[in-house]
Design an enzyme around this catalytic site. Sequence first.
Site, PDB file in Angstrom:
ATOM      1  CD  GLU A  42     -43.302 -12.558  16.559  1.00  0.00           C
ATOM      2  OE1 GLU A  42     -43.192 -12.281  17.772  1.00  0.00           O
ATOM      3  OE2 GLU A  42     -42.399 -13.156  15.930  1.00  0.00           O
ATOM      4  CE  LYS A 129     -38.815 -14.431  20.362  1.00  0.00           C
ATOM      5  NZ  LYS A 129     -39.943 -13.507  20.593  1.00  0.00           N
TER       6      LYS A 129
END
Length: 209
Positions: A42, A129
Site C-alpha cells: 500500500e 479499515k
Amino acid sequence: MTHPLIPDLRRARVVPVIRTSTPQLAATACAWLREAGMAILEITLTIPDALPLIREMAAEPGLLVGAGTVPDARTAEACLQAGARFLVTPWTDPEVIAVARAGGACAMPGAMTPTEIRAALAAGADVVKIFPASSAGGPGHVKALRAVFPEAVFCPTGGVDAANAPAYLAAGAAFVGIGGKLVDEARIAAGDKPAIQRAARDALGLMQA
C-alpha cells in the site's frame, strides 16, 4: 458479493503501508520489502509524487499494489489509472468508494465507531479499515465490533506490528496493515536493509501462524 482480492489479502494477513517523506525512501522500502518476499504494497498518497511509484510498482509482475490516504475522487481515478488495485482512506468518503467500485478496485475506507462502520458498509465498502486501531482499544475493540458486524471484513491499522498482529487476527480481523513498525523511515534512510527485511520476515511469519 465479496471482492475477488479479499481472499488474497486474507492469505497474506499483512498489508505493508509505505509512508515516507520522500519518494526515494519509499522506492527503497518497496524494493527491500519485495526482496524479502512481500507481494502486497500500500503506497500512500502522503508520499510526495507517489503516483509514479504506484505506476512503477503496479507494473511489476506478482505485485498487488494499492493506494493509501486517497484524498478525493479525482485522485482516486488517477490512482486507478496508475494501476492501483485497492484504494484506502483513513475516513469514509462515498465518492472515493464509488470510484473504486466503478473501476473494479477494492474499496477500503477507514472507520472507528459502529456508526462510522455502518456508514462505510452502506456506501459500498469491501473492507473496513479500523483506524486508528491501537488508540481505539486494540484487539478488544475489534472483537467488540466483530460481534456487531459478523460479516464485515476488518483491517486494523495504526500501532499494529508483528508482535500484536496475532491478537488482532484472533479478535476477528481478516488481515492487518502495518506501517511505521515495518517501514521505519529512520532505518531506511540509514541504509539498514537487514533490519527492514527482518521486520518483513517477522510479518511474513504470520502467514504460517
